[in-house]
Write an enzyme that holds these catalytic residues in place. Structure first.
Site, short mmCIF file in Angstrom:
data_model
loop_
_atom_site.label_atom_id
_atom_site.label_comp_id
_atom_site.label_asym_id
_atom_site.label_seq_id
_atom_site.Cartn_x
_atom_site.Cartn_y
_atom_site.Cartn_z
N ASP A 40 -21.61 13.41 -9.91
CA ASP A 40 -21.49 13.85 -8.61
C ASP A 40 -20.41 13.09 -7.77
O ASP A 40 -20.05 13.68 -6.90
CB ASP A 40 -22.53 14.39 -7.94
CG ASP A 40 -22.40 15.69 -7.13
OD1 ASP A 40 -21.45 16.26 -7.45
OD2 ASP A 40 -23.04 15.96 -6.07
N HIS B 186 -24.04 9.35 -2.73
CA HIS B 186 -22.60 10.07 -2.65
C HIS B 186 -22.40 10.95 -1.56
O HIS B 186 -21.23 11.48 -1.32
CB HIS B 186 -22.15 10.64 -4.08
CG HIS B 186 -23.10 11.33 -4.62
ND1 HIS B 186 -24.17 11.48 -5.37
CD2 HIS B 186 -23.17 12.82 -4.48
CE1 HIS B 186 -24.93 12.29 -5.58
NE2 HIS B 186 -24.20 13.25 -5.01
#
Length: 972
Positions: free
Chosen positions: A109, A378
């Site tokens: 991701d 993230h």
């Protein structure tokens, strides 16, 4: 707060229901990634029965931890130190609790893939790496040519020693495709969508997929098989990784697994007809299958996959700057943690009988380890979270920082009370606003393992001050009016401190003749930049022994810099510009937390510049204020530029060669993105260099695209960016991440701040509109010089900016401090810890893990249930040493370095045992045998053993190596 909410609505249910469901079918499997949620479940939710089941499932290989860090870290804007920290934090828990060590990654991701990550994962002992988000056009090309799998040599210097097999997911990425042709309902997501904040009472969730029944099972199977076959054509082996799940799935695992079971059984019963067999698998099962095919793979060099675009107008380069304040605090927290760890480690070794409670101290450090680890996520440091979640990260960071500051202050207090007839402190504290009263001690700790000479600045209430060292000798200092506040002054003290040591300075109001120098201010008239007379330039110089900087009095802007040693002059001007961006999806591409979508070139923000020059014997500060026009009352932009003059007898090489700039930017108007553009007459051919996670340098040639060229030429700068011509280099060093680009020959621009609003429904649902009205105050150091010279300076300077000294204040009890008769080695211990300038002491800490470093012993004690809660282990010291240079980068500094760990650490005591470990500490390097994937260059396949081990505590550290050790001292 957000964590609790996610646990309640979703994460706790995943682990509880998945574990229960795995126990119901021997064929079922599951992978778990981020430890932060798992640990919260393990500590607060899991029953003893759940815990026993997890142990069993791990042994059977049906539950597999992949990555195993606290989070899935961002790859663009994180520092390698913090990536390693969060990975180590998760791995320590998994090894201590289960005796297992993750060996595969699942980096599905992060928005783009860095070349540092494969190296970090190789050093941690991984056998394969998996990524997904790379440029859409590049992925299409790799897919077509069956090139989604390769052996990646992320580090040019470590090359095949730390290479790793890498799998890029195909265009379907990490989620199951949900379209089914035989129904307008979705397919494959039978548990639907998690409901926040409360799970529905009746167990019916929104968007639950069409259940598998006798009437539709054949259609379901056909759909799944068709997708599997489409994907099989993109890979070289006949194994297809078919990810089942997506974000926030498996919270209701029973309905999910029961439908999956039916479908998989049906396909396998009809495998002759379908030409496919299917099985539950972990990532490890998949990589094992591919590895055993024994194919020969292509090698990829150290080129990364940044930036990342998903469509022609969707360049994910905005997040390099989004929430700049969070990015700045995350880095300050990381460097405070770094200082606190080495400070506590030394205290523990030298003052075993000290009055500080070790367990409490460890908890204080752990609170910051957790906060710094979690913000590497993230959707954390990237600035791609909602304001509520951003506040959670900020609060956790501030709380951890408060704890570590408290710990450092109490250590100083304890050590100074223990020494007889020294000035005894009544209190020691760290506050960010400076000294409230006069007649104080300033305690300064240098967290780097090098001797440093630098300035520390504190706020004072008087202009006339004196500063003395421990022996009562006068210390060079300068006082001047503060740019920020009208009621206080800035006192800058020249400090000289050896590695990992601290010094005390006595600051008092003037007595007699020895006073700090006073900086005198000259204010210049505001100038209209648009009407400047170019013919008749009036230049005035600001000079120190390294540079002469010229300013143009017609514009109040910088004009040029001359590097005095080589007498090379570079024309150099700086201006603030703004990209005006669109926020209405009906009108075209938008900028948001993730994306940067400029619809035209950047426009200058100011027509008028005010100037004030404050000069003194040690420092000159140039203050420039940028106004939208000649009559504006307020400025939104300012630059404070500092240049230092170091007196005789001090080592001023670092100080003199940096031009320090601090910017003040904001509040911006909506849908404006602020950049500082530095334009020079260097013929750079628009080639930019940026660092990769503070670890290595990437070449960034300007690329012309059909669409979105400006945004697609933005890159992340975590610590360093530079431009150069044949002889001269201009280097920028940063203390937080920024987007950076070279949009013209001789130019480098840094995005400093963004304030956006858009009406994309998805962004509105998650409150991702980045309406950030803050003022940001980033710092950048400029270094100008020959390539050879900047090469020597920039690595140490970048770390000097990252790890600036920690300043604490001590109030004295009693009337007069009794100054010590002799100067003790001003360190926490007997002798300072110093390494050569091409090495960096990356970690010196007491992790507290209770696991055995003998693997067989550790597994045995877990099997026998002996791994119960116990006291932390304070005897094991974790040490990491990193070589800062690449092979061939510098004739001297790129050489391997021999380090005698006994003499390096003699100040902490007598070293008894040194064990070399994998990067996160969980493997003995002598037993770590990673898979060796066959490549054309290295045809024989086998296990790779990477490092030569240390004989009698002498270690040779080669370029770019990061070596990790457990160290034990005598008397422990």
């Amino acid at each position: 707060f957000f964590l609790q909410e996610s646990m309640h609505a979703y994460a706790a249910n995943v682990y509880t229901s998945v574990v229960e469901e795995l126990m119901k079918g021997k064929q079922r499997k599951f992978i778990a990634v981020e430890q932060e949620f798992f640990r919260l479940w393990w500590d607060a939710v899991a029953t003893d029965r759940h815990k026993q089941q997890v142990h069993q499932l791990l042994q059977e290989g049906r539950l597999e931890f992949v990555i195993g860090g606290q989070v899935m870290h961002d790859e663009a804007v994180t520092l390698i130190d913090d990536q390693i920290l969060q990975l180590t934090e998760g791995h320590g828990f998994l090894y201590e609790t289960f005796g297992i060590r993750p060996q595969f990654s699942w980096h599905v991701d992060p928005f783009g893939a860095s070349a540092t990550t494969p190296t970090v994962f190789a050093l941690a002992g991984f056998n394969a790496h998996l990524i997904s988000r790379i440029d859409y056009d590049l992925k299409a090309d790799m897919q077509k040519n069956k090139k989604l799998q390769f052996v990646w040599q992320g580090s040019p210097s470590l090359s095949e020693r730390q290479e790793i097999f890498t799998h890029v997911m195909d265009q379907y990425s990490y989620c199951t495709p949900s379209q089914i042709p035989f129904s307008n309902r979705s397919g494959f997501y039978w548990n639907g969508i998690a409901a926040f904040p409360d799970p529905p009472k009746d167990g019916v969730y929104p968007n639950m997929s069409l259940p598998v029944t006798d009437t539709n099972i054949h259609l379901y199977a056909q759909t799944m098989v068709a997708n599997i076959k489409e994907r099989a054509a993109w890979f070289r082996t006949s194994d297809v990784l078919w990810p089942w799940g997506c974000d926030k799935q498996f919270f209701n695992a029973s309905v999910q697994y029961s439908n999956m079971d039916l479908l998989l059984d049906y396909i396998n019963k009809h495998s002759d007809e379908f030409g496919v067999t299917v099985q539950y698998a972990t990532v490890g099962d998949y990589f094992q299958a591919v590895y055993s095919r024994n194919l020969t793979w292509e090698i990829r060099d150290s080129q990364d996959f940044l930036p990342y675009s998903t469509e022609p107008f969707q360049a994910w380069t905005g997040f390099y700057t989004s929430r700049s304040t969070l990015k700045g605090i995350a880095r300050r927290a990381s460097s405070l943690l770094y200082a606190g760890e080495s400070f506590f480690t030394q205290y523990l070794r030298k003052h075993p009988a000290g009055s500080i409670c070790k367990c409490k101290a460890l908890r204080q450090l752990q609170s910051l380890r957790w906060a710094v680890s979690e913000v590497q996520h993230h959707d954390g440091i990237t600035g791609t979270e909602s304001p509520k979640v951003k506040d959670m990260y900020m609060n956790n960071l501030m709380y951890g920082m408060f704890n570590v500051k408290k710990l450092m202050a109490s250590i100083i207090l304890d050590m100074n009370s223990a020494k007889k007839n020294r000035g005894v402190y009544s209190s020691v504290y760290i506050n960010d606003s400076g000294i409230p009263d006069v007649d104080q001690y300033v305690v300064v700790y240098n967290p780097l393992a090098w001797n440093i000479t630098t300035f520390v600045t504190v706020s004072v209430s008087h202009l006339e001050m004196s500063v003395y060292d421990e022996l009562g000798h006068s210390v060079p200092a300068q006082v001047q009016s503060s740019a920020e506040s009208h009621s206080t002054y800035d006192l800058s003290i020249l400090v000289e401190i050896s590695g990992l040591s601290y010094r005390k300075y006595h600051v008092k109001p003037l007595n007699g003749k020895q006073s700090a120098f006073i900086g005198r201010s000259v204010k210049y008239k505001r100038k209209d930049v648009t009407r400047a007379d170019q013919q008749n330039q009036q230049l005035f110089p600001v000079v120190n022994s390294c540079y002469q900087v010229l300013f143009d009095q017609n514009t109040n802007l910088m004009h040029s810099i001359t590097e005095r040693e080589t007498n090379r002059t570079v024309q150099l001007t700086q201006e603030f510009l703004e990209y005006h961006v669109n926020g209405d999806i009906m009108k075209g591409p938008i900028s948001d937390n993730y994306l940067f979508a400029p619809n035209a070139s950047a426009v200058p923000v100011s027509k008028a510049v005010g100037l004030e020059v404050v000069s003194g014997n040690l420092m000159t500060e140039i203050r420039q204020y940028f106004y939208s026009n000649i009559t504006s009352q307020d400025y939104i932009y300012a630059v404070y530029t500092r240049m230092y003059t170091v007196p005789e007898g001090y080592d001023g090489k670092w100080l003199c060669h940096r031009i320090e700039q601090e910017y003040s930017v904001g509040p911006l108007e909506l849908n404006h993105e602020a950049v500082l553009r530095t334009s020079t007459n260097l013929n750079t051919k628009q080639l930019l260099f940026t660092d990769s996670n503070g670890y290595q340098i990437q070449k960034r040639p300007f690329q012309a695209y059909v669409n979105n060229t400006v945004a697609r030429n933005y890159y992340p700068m975590v610590q360093t960016a530079y431009i150069e011509d044949d002889t001269t280099r201009l280097m920028l060093l940063a203390e937080r991440a920024h987007g950076v680009s070279s949009q013209g020959n001789g130019q480098v621009e840094v995005m400093l701040h963004r304030r956006l609003w858009n009406n994309l429904q998805w962004d509105l649902n998650y409150n991702l509109t980045l309406n950030d009205s803050s003022v940001v105050r980033p710092v950048i150091w400029l270094i100008l010089g020959t390539k050879a010279f900047t090469n020597i300076l920039y690595r140490t300077s970048g770390l000097a900016l990252e790890h600036r000294p920690i300043v604490m204040f001590g109030a004295l009890s009693g009337d007069k401090p009794k100054l010590p008769g002799q100067l003790q080695q001003n360190s926490v211990h007997g002798s300072p810890v110093t390494v050569p300038p091409n090495l960096h002491l990356q970690t010196l800490s007491v992790p507290g893990w209770r696991y055995s470093s003998n693997h067989a012993e550790q597994v045995r004690s877990i099997r026998m249930g002996k791994q119960k809660e116990g006291d932390a282990d304070f005897s094991r010291v974790l040490l990491r040493i990193r070589h800062l240079y690449e092979v061939g980068e510098d004739p001297v500094l790129s050489q391997p370095v021999m380090v005698n760990l006994k003499s390096l650490l003699k100040g902490l005591g007598s070293v008894m045992v040194v064990e070399e470990r994998s990067l996160t500490g969980t493997w003995d390097v002598n037993t770590l045998k990673r898979w060796k994937w066959k490549t054309a260059r290295y045809p024989s396949k086998g296990f790779s053993n990477s490092t030569e081990t240390s004989e009698n505590c002498i270690v040779t550290v080669h370029p770019k190596e990061i070596r990790t050790f457990f160290v034990y001292f005598q008397g422990q």
